[in-house]
Design an enzyme around this catalytic site. Structure first.
Site, PDB file in Angstrom:
ATOM      1  N   HIS A 207      80.338  25.013  96.607  1.00 41.79           N
ATOM      2  CA  HIS A 207      81.818  25.195  95.979  1.00 41.79           C
ATOM      3  C   HIS A 207      82.019  24.883  94.828  1.00 41.79           C
ATOM      4  O   HIS A 207      83.462  24.208  94.467  1.00 41.79           O
ATOM      5  CB  HIS A 207      82.616  25.325  97.393  1.00 41.79           C
ATOM      6  CG  HIS A 207      82.412  25.978  97.983  1.00 41.79           C
ATOM      7  ND1 HIS A 207      81.898  26.140  99.462  1.00 41.79           N
ATOM      8  CD2 HIS A 207      82.340  27.582  98.493  1.00 41.79           C
ATOM      9  CE1 HIS A 207      81.758  26.187 100.306  1.00 41.79           C
ATOM     10  NE2 HIS A 207      82.114  28.260  99.826  1.00 41.79           N
ATOM     11  N   HIS A 211      79.492  27.772  90.719  1.00 42.11           N
ATOM     12  CA  HIS A 211      79.979  28.634  91.895  1.00 42.11           C
ATOM     13  C   HIS A 211      81.118  30.058  91.359  1.00 42.11           C
ATOM     14  O   HIS A 211      80.831  30.745  91.694  1.00 42.11           O
ATOM     15  CB  HIS A 211      79.994  28.175  92.826  1.00 42.11           C
ATOM     16  CG  HIS A 211      80.663  29.068  93.916  1.00 42.11           C
ATOM     17  ND1 HIS A 211      79.822  30.377  94.756  1.00 42.11           N
ATOM     18  CD2 HIS A 211      82.224  29.642  94.635  1.00 42.11           C
ATOM     19  CE1 HIS A 211      81.017  30.829  95.498  1.00 42.11           C
ATOM     20  NE2 HIS A 211      82.091  30.415  95.813  1.00 42.11           N
ATOM     21  N   HIS A 247      89.123  30.712  92.579  1.00 44.67           N
ATOM     22  CA  HIS A 247      89.143  31.324  94.392  1.00 44.67           C
ATOM     23  C   HIS A 247      88.857  30.029  95.680  1.00 44.67           C
ATOM     24  O   HIS A 247      88.835  30.011  95.776  1.00 44.67           O
ATOM     25  CB  HIS A 247      87.977  32.231  94.416  1.00 44.67           C
ATOM     26  CG  HIS A 247      87.252  31.410  94.340  1.00 44.67           C
ATOM     27  ND1 HIS A 247      85.953  31.756  93.148  1.00 44.67           N
ATOM     28  CD2 HIS A 247      86.402  31.876  95.289  1.00 44.67           C
ATOM     29  CE1 HIS A 247      85.115  31.334  93.529  1.00 44.67           C
ATOM     30  NE2 HIS A 247      84.183  31.316  95.229  1.00 44.67           N
ATOM     31  N   ASP A 248      88.174  28.628  94.682  1.00 47.69           N
ATOM     32  CA  ASP A 248      87.421  27.544  95.352  1.00 47.69           C
ATOM     33  C   ASP A 248      88.455  26.512  94.394  1.00 47.69           C
ATOM     34  O   ASP A 248      87.281  25.478  94.902  1.00 47.69           O
ATOM     35  CB  ASP A 248      86.173  27.613  95.558  1.00 47.69           C
ATOM     36  CG  ASP A 248      85.504  28.777  96.723  1.00 47.69           C
ATOM     37  OD1 ASP A 248      86.367  28.720  97.726  1.00 47.69           O
ATOM     38  OD2 ASP A 248      84.431  29.454  96.837  1.00 47.69           O
TER      39      ASP A 248
END
Length: 304
Positions: A207, A211, A247-248
């Site tokens: 992550h 990614h 998002h991460d």
């Protein structure tokens, strides 16, 4: 690009011309455009503008009051002031009578409006100068960003580990997000630098920055190739890309269950509910609280 045009004096002409010019801008950023396509588009856009200018002139002649009084003096670019001066004050009376010496524009109002339009277009193109910072090798590879087979690992290698930064630049510029939401390019750069640092904070092998770039490009592929982008508002497109980018953010490399079972501070903060998901969003918005990183600084309250 579609090769059919509505007739240039129809109501759809302006919209189609604007769409084609935007498409050209995107294609020019990603590669060469055939000369014939460029010529056809520019000729069509010129015909549309001439038609609009003539219609505006007729409208002005019919109106009793000219709305030029609403134009603020400082809204008129210096180049337009100089053109007006040279066109309307330096000719003799005899010269002005001659038909072949008449200004191309039918009225001063049209001249000013056209000047303001050109000035805005110039500023818009200048706002994308951040794209010029992308290395040529990376730019070449970004030509394939619309494809499912886009190789994010290869781009990251050429980009010296900054694949998320360059993909984000490219996509936000492609969708004209920087212009539409008045995002300062320097602030965007600061923000993306910090986002990349956050993805590397815990040395996460999955992550991470690559990614995030992969997900962002995939999201773009889905909304672009499906045509969904044409149905979303500008704000929805921006929200979609923004969520993919962050998002991460600051992912710890461990699962939600690990946080809950180990009683980590993050799990306690979010009461064991969607621990990591809450952290990604919260950390991103904390980053936006810093003025130098706040890409949402020109949002209205409703947009925010």
């Amino acid at each position: 690009m579609i090769n059919t045009f509505p007739f240039f004096d129809t109501t759809q002409a302006c919209e189609r011309a604007a769409l084609r010019l935007r498409e050209l801008s995107v294609h020019l950023n990603h590669g060469d455009v055939p000369v014939t396509v460029l010529q056809d588009t520019m000729k069509y856009a010129a015909s549309v503008l001439e038609s609009v200018s003539m219609e505006e002139a007729r409208w002005l002649l019919e109106e009793e009051e000219d709305d030029l009084s609403e134009v603020q003096p400082d809204a008129v670019p210096n180049e337009v002031r100089e053109w007006l001066s040279s066109t309307f004050t330096r000719k003799t009376a005899a010269q002005r009578v001659r038909s072949d010496d008449k200004p191309r524009f039918r009225s001063v109002a049209n001249a000013i409006r056209a000047g303001i339009m050109v000035d805005r277009i110039y500023r818009r193109l200048s706002s994308s100068s951040l794209m010029q910072q992308i290395p040529s090798q990376v730019m070449q590879m970004l030509k394939n960003i619309d494809e499912w087979s886009f190789d994010v690992f290869a781009v990251n290698e050429v980009a010296n580990g900054h694949v998320l930064r360059y993909i984000s630049y490219d996509l936000l510029n492609r969708y004209d997000i920087l212009h539409k939401f008045k995002i300062p390019t320097a602030v965007l750069e600061n923000f993306l630098v910090q986002v990349e640092l956050g993805y590397g904070k815990h040395k996460n092998p999955y992550h991470n920055n690559i990614h995030a770039a992969d997900v962002t490009q995939t999201v773009h592929f889905m909304i672009w190739q499906s045509g969904l982008a044409n149905w979303l508002t500008d704000l929805e497109v921006f929200a979609t890309l923004f969520s993919a980018i962050i998002h991460d953010f600051e992912h710890t490399g461990t699962t939600n269950n690990f946080h809950v079972m180990s009683g980590s501070d993050t799990a306690l903060l979010y009461n064991d509910k969607a621990v990591l998901e809450n952290h990604h969003v919260s950390a991103a918005f904390k980053l936006l609280k810093e003025e130098d990183n706040n890409i949402l600084q020109n949002f209205s309250k409703e947009e925010f």
